[in-house]
Write a protein that holds these residues in place. Structure first.
Motif, PDB file in Angstrom:
ATOM      1  N   ARG A 102       0.803  -1.229   0.000  1.00  0.00           N
ATOM      2  CA  ARG A 102       0.000   0.000   0.000  1.00  0.00           C
ATOM      3  C   ARG A 102       0.837   1.281   0.000  1.00  0.00           C
ATOM      4  O   ARG A 102       0.369   2.319  -0.490  1.00  0.00           O
ATOM      5  N   GLN A 117      -4.521  10.989  -0.355  1.00  0.00           N
ATOM      6  CA  GLN A 117      -4.541  11.707   0.909  1.00  0.00           C
ATOM      7  C   GLN A 117      -3.173  11.589   1.591  1.00  0.00           C
ATOM      8  O   GLN A 117      -2.361  10.754   1.205  1.00  0.00           O
ATOM      9  N   LYS A 142      -3.708   0.450   8.033  1.00  0.00           N
ATOM     10  CA  LYS A 142      -3.896  -0.761   7.217  1.00  0.00           C
ATOM     11  C   LYS A 142      -2.563  -1.490   7.100  1.00  0.00           C
ATOM     12  O   LYS A 142      -1.519  -0.829   6.958  1.00  0.00           O
ATOM     13  N   GLN A 153      -7.410  -3.850   8.880  1.00  0.00           N
ATOM     14  CA  GLN A 153      -7.578  -2.396   8.950  1.00  0.00           C
ATOM     15  C   GLN A 153      -8.185  -1.982  10.284  1.00  0.00           C
ATOM     16  O   GLN A 153      -8.995  -2.715  10.832  1.00  0.00           O
ATOM     17  N   GLU A 177      -3.125   6.304   6.935  1.00  0.00           N
ATOM     18  CA  GLU A 177      -3.567   7.306   5.948  1.00  0.00           C
ATOM     19  C   GLU A 177      -4.739   8.093   6.505  1.00  0.00           C
ATOM     20  O   GLU A 177      -5.493   7.594   7.346  1.00  0.00           O
ATOM     21  N   ALA A 178      -4.860   9.324   6.026  1.00  0.00           N
ATOM     22  CA  ALA A 178      -5.946  10.182   6.519  1.00  0.00           C
ATOM     23  C   ALA A 178      -7.300   9.561   6.180  1.00  0.00           C
ATOM     24  O   ALA A 178      -7.486   8.999   5.101  1.00  0.00           O
ATOM     25  N   VAL A 180     -10.872   9.698   4.855  1.00  0.00           N
ATOM     26  CA  VAL A 180     -11.528  10.568   3.866  1.00  0.00           C
ATOM     27  C   VAL A 180     -13.036  10.529   4.120  1.00  0.00           C
ATOM     28  O   VAL A 180     -13.661   9.485   3.972  1.00  0.00           O
ATOM     29  N   PHE A 182     -15.876  10.579   2.779  1.00  0.00           N
ATOM     30  CA  PHE A 182     -16.338  10.571   1.387  1.00  0.00           C
ATOM     31  C   PHE A 182     -17.865  10.638   1.279  1.00  0.00           C
ATOM     32  O   PHE A 182     -18.591  10.176   2.152  1.00  0.00           O
ATOM     33  N   GLU A 185     -18.094   6.325  -3.034  1.00  0.00           N
ATOM     34  CA  GLU A 185     -16.925   5.591  -3.502  1.00  0.00           C
ATOM     35  C   GLU A 185     -17.170   5.285  -4.968  1.00  0.00           C
ATOM     36  O   GLU A 185     -18.261   4.840  -5.337  1.00  0.00           O
ATOM     37  N   HIS A 208     -20.280  -0.385  -0.164  1.00  0.00           N
ATOM     38  CA  HIS A 208     -19.732  -1.531   0.567  1.00  0.00           C
ATOM     39  C   HIS A 208     -20.552  -1.775   1.830  1.00  0.00           C
ATOM     40  O   HIS A 208     -21.050  -0.839   2.440  1.00  0.00           O
ATOM     41  N   PHE A 252     -12.264   7.781  -3.770  1.00  0.00           N
ATOM     42  CA  PHE A 252     -13.310   8.390  -2.965  1.00  0.00           C
ATOM     43  C   PHE A 252     -13.690   9.717  -3.615  1.00  0.00           C
ATOM     44  O   PHE A 252     -12.822  10.391  -4.175  1.00  0.00           O
ATOM     45  N   ASN A 261      -7.969   5.592  -3.661  1.00  0.00           N
ATOM     46  CA  ASN A 261      -7.820   4.648  -2.558  1.00  0.00           C
ATOM     47  C   ASN A 261      -6.848   3.546  -2.950  1.00  0.00           C
ATOM     48  O   ASN A 261      -5.793   3.404  -2.347  1.00  0.00           O
ATOM     49  N   GLU A 262      -7.181   2.758  -3.953  1.00  0.00           N
ATOM     50  CA  GLU A 262      -6.247   1.702  -4.345  1.00  0.00           C
ATOM     51  C   GLU A 262      -6.462   1.258  -5.775  1.00  0.00           C
ATOM     52  O   GLU A 262      -7.474   1.572  -6.401  1.00  0.00           O
TER      53      GLU A 262
HETATM   54  P1  AMP Z   1      -9.708  -0.927   1.165  1.00  0.00           P
HETATM   55  O1  AMP Z   1      -9.360  -2.305   1.616  1.00  0.00           O
HETATM   56  O2  AMP Z   1      -8.548   0.009   1.188  1.00  0.00           O
HETATM   57  O3  AMP Z   1     -10.422  -0.936  -0.162  1.00  0.00           O
HETATM   58  O4  AMP Z   1     -10.790  -0.374   2.214  1.00  0.00           O
HETATM   59  C1  AMP Z   1     -12.053  -0.973   2.385  1.00  0.00           C
HETATM   60  C2  AMP Z   1     -13.120   0.076   2.618  1.00  0.00           C
HETATM   61  O5  AMP Z   1     -12.828   0.802   3.831  1.00  0.00           O
HETATM   62  C3  AMP Z   1     -13.181   1.150   1.548  1.00  0.00           C
HETATM   63  O6  AMP Z   1     -13.948   0.718   0.442  1.00  0.00           O
HETATM   64  C4  AMP Z   1     -13.805   2.303   2.320  1.00  0.00           C
HETATM   65  O7  AMP Z   1     -15.200   2.105   2.448  1.00  0.00           O
HETATM   66  C5  AMP Z   1     -13.168   2.182   3.669  1.00  0.00           C
HETATM   67  N1  AMP Z   1     -11.911   2.995   3.713  1.00  0.00           N
HETATM   68  C6  AMP Z   1     -10.676   2.564   3.425  1.00  0.00           C
HETATM   69  N2  AMP Z   1      -9.774   3.551   3.540  1.00  0.00           N
HETATM   70  C7  AMP Z   1     -10.443   4.656   3.921  1.00  0.00           C
HETATM   71  C8  AMP Z   1     -10.061   6.009   4.187  1.00  0.00           C
HETATM   72  N3  AMP Z   1      -8.798   6.420   4.123  1.00  0.00           N
HETATM   73  N4  AMP Z   1     -11.034   6.883   4.542  1.00  0.00           N
HETATM   74  C9  AMP Z   1     -12.345   6.485   4.634  1.00  0.00           C
HETATM   75  N5  AMP Z   1     -12.754   5.217   4.400  1.00  0.00           N
HETATM   76  C10 AMP Z   1     -11.823   4.301   4.044  1.00  0.00           C
END
Ligand code: AMP
Length: 371
Positions: A102, A117, A142, A153, A177-178, A180, A182, A185, A208, A252, A261-262
């Motif tokens: 990441r 972010q 994470k 996470q 990470e900060a 967000v 949002f 998504e 989600h 986001f 995000n990724e």
């Molecule tokens: P990820 O595994 O990084 O895709 O995270 C899973 C879910 O967690 C995301 O789809 C968001 O709903 C939430 N999420 C992850 N990172 C953040 C973030 N920095 N700020 C707010 N929500 C987050």
């Protein structure tokens, strides 16, 4: 230039199954490499059932095909490098390396001009204070590698929560990470061919539940400027990676701006709607790219949505009774939290789509069993 007719796919889950099904009309044969004897993709091509570090099996697999791709990101890097020494791997090792960590992923996104972010790496107690100073007290911690569907996470809401959160994650190397705040998504699924041409699908909005994708709607309910910017970012990522094949860029939308995000360096759940909703599905375009064929049109003639069935499946007849709906069952035994099927739904207008989608979602909510 001759095109690949036999493609090896690392991973044999539902993504592999849908790749294999899309390959058949193109005259492409898939061979799936997956250690699980009941890999869902085995219905769509030959299945090599062997461990990820079995060099003899990997070599025999590579010798039997023209090119290699993957539907599973956690293939050990050494195994992938070994395979890349025998046959072309598309997308390349770089796409996997830059997205499986990441921190590397966020640094890459920033260098490709895609907004991210504030973030910081955590590997020791000393890093905790530095990370708080960089990111602030409201963030998400994470693990750098191997996280998916919200696993690995912790949300941090105050400075003093960061150290305990890191302990809970086993003091593994992490990104902080900060957070967000949002509004939506979104994601963009896009494919790049061997000759560098690209096909970018309309922006999708994703919802989600418990960290797992529940539903996607295409096109997303965002303005044109934001939509163009999101598609441009996906194109930048494809180019900067030199990616060959399909990928998804998840972002986001906060205050009408995008924050990445990724990246998923493969076909993605938020692109399943393309099977009925787009002129060429993400799976077909991926196979075309890996084979060295021209890409198909990524345009979507109708409004479309996808709802995941997680841990349970309603009666097929109930699904098909909804106008515009189609079922895709993966042949997996249902377990709570396990994606076992999805429903796609299309409609000529947004209002009709939302009406049909409400019925699909009600069915799914009744059938789904989350972990
Ligand atoms: P990820 O595994 O990084 O895709 O995270 C899973 C879910 O967690 C995301 O789809 C968001 O709903 C939430 N999420 C992850 N990172 C953040 C973030 N920095 N700020 C707010 N929500 C987050």
């Amino acid at each position: 230039m001759s095109t690949a007719k036999k493609i090896g796919v690392l991973g044999g889950g539902q993504l592999g199954q849908m790749l294999g099904l899309a390959a058949i009309p193109l005259g492409i044969e898939c061979v799936f490499y997956d250690p699980a004897p009941d890999a869902p993709a085995r219905v769509a091509g030959r299945h090599v059932c062997a461990a990820w570090n079995d060099r003899a099996a990997l070599a025999a697999f590579a010798e039997s095909i023209d090119a290699i791709t993957f539907e599973f990101e956690n293939v050990p890097t050494e195994s992938l490098a070994f395979l890349a020494g025998i046959k072309p791997v598309r997308p390349g090792v770089r796409s996997l390396e830059l997205t499986c960590d990441r921190i590397k992923e966020k640094e890459f996104l920033r260098s490709a001009g895609v907004p991210v972010q504030p973030f910081a790496a955590i590997a020791s107690d000393a890093d905790l204070d530095i990370a708080l100073a960089t990111v602030g007290p409201h963030g998400v911690l994470k693990t750098r590698t191997l996280g998916y569907d919200g696993k690995g996470q912790r949300v941090v809401r105050a400075a003093q929560e960061l150290a305990p959160a890191w302990n809970e994650l086993g003091r593994a190397p992490c990104i902080y990470e900060a957070f967000v705040p949002f509004d939506r998504e979104v994601s963009v699924v896009a494919t790049r061919a061997l000759d560098g041409t690209t096909a970018v699908y309309p922006v999708v909005e994703n919802l989600h539940t418990s960290g797992i994708l529940f539903r996607s709607i295409a096109p997303a309910r965002v303005g044109d400027a934001l939509s163009h910017a999101a598609m441009k970012h996906a194109r930048s990522v494809l180019e900067a990676l030199g990616h060959v094949g399909t990928l998804a860029l998840e972002m986001f939308v906060a205050d009408n701006t995008l924050v990445a995000n990724e990246i998923a360096p493969r076909v993605h759940n938020s692109g399943h709607w393309t099977i009925q909703g787009a002129r060429t599905s993400q799976f077909e375009n991926h196979m075309r790219a890996v084979a060295g064929l021209p890409l198909g049109d990524a345009g979507a003639p109708e409004f479309a949505a996808m709802v995941n069935l997680i841990g349970g499946v309603p009666e097929t007849a109930e699904i098909l009774a909804i106008p515009g709906a189609s079922a895709q069952l993966y042949g997996k035994s249902p377990r709570p939290g396990r994606k076992v099927a999805h429903i796609n739904v299309v409609a000529p207008t947004r209002d009709e789509l939302l009406e049909r989608l409400a019925r699909v979602e009600a069915l799914a909510r009744r059938a789904n069993r989350l972990a």
